[in-house]
Design a protein around this motif. Structure first.
Motif, short mmCIF file in Angstrom:
data_model
loop_
_atom_site.label_atom_id
_atom_site.label_comp_id
_atom_site.label_asym_id
_atom_site.label_seq_id
_atom_site.Cartn_x
_atom_site.Cartn_y
_atom_site.Cartn_z
N THR A 29 63.12 73.24 2.83
CA THR A 29 62.65 74.54 2.91
C THR A 29 62.56 75.32 1.53
O THR A 29 63.66 75.27 0.77
CB THR A 29 63.39 75.43 4.09
OG1 THR A 29 63.22 74.43 5.19
CG2 THR A 29 62.88 76.62 4.24
N GLU A 58 63.00 80.79 -5.26
CA GLU A 58 64.18 80.96 -5.77
C GLU A 58 64.50 80.15 -7.07
O GLU A 58 63.97 78.93 -6.90
CB GLU A 58 65.18 80.78 -4.80
CG GLU A 58 65.42 81.85 -3.75
CD GLU A 58 66.51 81.75 -2.74
OE1 GLU A 58 67.44 82.55 -2.74
OE2 GLU A 58 66.60 80.75 -1.87
N LEU A 63 67.00 85.88 -4.50
CA LEU A 63 66.65 86.56 -3.36
C LEU A 63 67.95 87.01 -2.75
O LEU A 63 69.10 86.61 -2.85
CB LEU A 63 65.84 85.83 -2.21
CG LEU A 63 64.52 85.36 -2.73
CD1 LEU A 63 63.89 84.40 -1.56
CD2 LEU A 63 63.52 86.49 -2.85
N PRO A 101 58.47 88.43 1.06
CA PRO A 101 59.13 87.27 1.14
C PRO A 101 58.55 86.30 2.00
O PRO A 101 57.92 86.44 3.08
CB PRO A 101 60.50 87.64 1.75
CG PRO A 101 60.38 88.89 2.56
CD PRO A 101 59.08 89.74 1.96
N ARG A 102 58.83 84.91 1.88
CA ARG A 102 58.38 83.82 2.60
C ARG A 102 59.15 82.68 2.35
O ARG A 102 59.96 82.38 1.30
CB ARG A 102 56.98 83.60 2.24
CG ARG A 102 56.03 82.71 2.97
CD ARG A 102 54.58 82.95 2.73
NE ARG A 102 53.93 82.02 3.51
CZ ARG A 102 52.54 82.05 3.42
NH1 ARG A 102 51.89 82.50 2.38
NH2 ARG A 102 51.87 80.97 4.25
N GLN A 103 59.04 81.82 3.37
CA GLN A 103 59.40 80.42 3.40
C GLN A 103 58.49 79.56 4.06
O GLN A 103 57.64 79.83 4.52
CB GLN A 103 60.92 80.36 4.08
CG GLN A 103 60.75 80.58 5.68
CD GLN A 103 61.95 80.24 6.38
OE1 GLN A 103 63.38 80.63 5.72
NE2 GLN A 103 62.05 79.83 7.40
N PRO A 123 70.98 87.58 0.03
CA PRO A 123 71.26 86.71 1.09
C PRO A 123 70.43 86.67 2.26
O PRO A 123 70.14 87.75 2.86
CB PRO A 123 72.78 87.09 1.52
CG PRO A 123 73.13 88.08 0.45
CD PRO A 123 71.99 88.49 -0.46
N ARG A 124 70.26 85.45 3.16
CA ARG A 124 69.53 85.39 4.16
C ARG A 124 70.45 85.47 5.38
O ARG A 124 71.59 85.09 5.36
CB ARG A 124 68.72 84.14 4.28
CG ARG A 124 67.56 84.07 3.42
CD ARG A 124 66.68 82.70 3.54
NE ARG A 124 67.48 81.57 2.73
CZ ARG A 124 67.67 81.50 1.37
NH1 ARG A 124 66.96 82.43 0.68
NH2 ARG A 124 68.16 80.58 1.00
N GLY A 125 70.04 86.45 6.60
CA GLY A 125 71.28 86.56 7.56
C GLY A 125 70.45 86.21 8.85
O GLY A 125 70.03 85.82 9.68
N HIS A 141 62.16 79.03 -0.10
CA HIS A 141 62.59 80.30 -0.18
C HIS A 141 61.90 81.23 -1.36
O HIS A 141 62.30 80.60 -2.52
CB HIS A 141 63.64 80.76 0.20
CG HIS A 141 64.42 80.14 1.45
ND1 HIS A 141 64.36 80.69 2.66
CD2 HIS A 141 65.00 79.07 1.64
CE1 HIS A 141 64.76 79.93 3.69
NE2 HIS A 141 65.24 79.06 3.09
#
Length: 138
Positions: free
Chosen positions: A42, A72, A134, A32-34, A136-138, A44
């Motif tokens: 940004t 995404e 993806l 994964p990368r942003q 969920p980002r936390g 993702h």
């Protein structure tokens, strides 16, 4: 999180307008990368580094290395950078840049990357029929 997904080259049949040929493909990294840019929000997604050669050129001439990303909402893997066997860059965009020389990896290589992303637990499912989602980002 990344992995050396395929430690050896695997043959992948690629179909083009000129017929079918086989490429040797090694997935060096999927993770994964942003990223962000001056003109974009940004981004993702997933990043991959893939080494590709024909069976006859891999040993005497080396491999071409591609950096690719699938953001995404996207349905395919897009080439961010291409490096020739000599290491010389042929084209380089930043991660997820979609406004300069945008081209997709062959669908067959994209499918291999999707399978690896699922195997590594980076996504629940991935295929060319559905936009990338993806966790969920936390």
């Amino acid at each position: 999180m990344s992995a050396t997904a395929r430690s050896t080259f695997v043959p992948v049949p690629i179909t083009t307008d000129n017929g079918t040929s086989t490429l040797d493909v090694e997935i060096a990294t999927v993770m994964p990368r942003q990223g962000s840019g001056l003109l974009t929000a940004t981004r993702h997604g997933l990043f991959a580094q893939v080494k590709v050669a024909t069976p006859t050129t891999r040993v005497p001439h080396g491999v071409t290395t591609y950096s690719a990303s699938r953001l995404e909402g996207e349905r395919q893997w897009i080439v961010d950078a291409t490096f020739l066997p000599s290491g010389r860059p042929l084209h380089v965009n930043g991660f997820g840049v979609r406004f300069l020389n945008v081209r997709a990896l062959p669908a067959e290589i994209g499918a291999l990357l999707d399978q690896e992303a699922v195997r590594l637990g980076l996504v629940q499912s991935a295929d060319a029929d559905t936009p990338l989602t993806l966790p969920p980002r936390g």
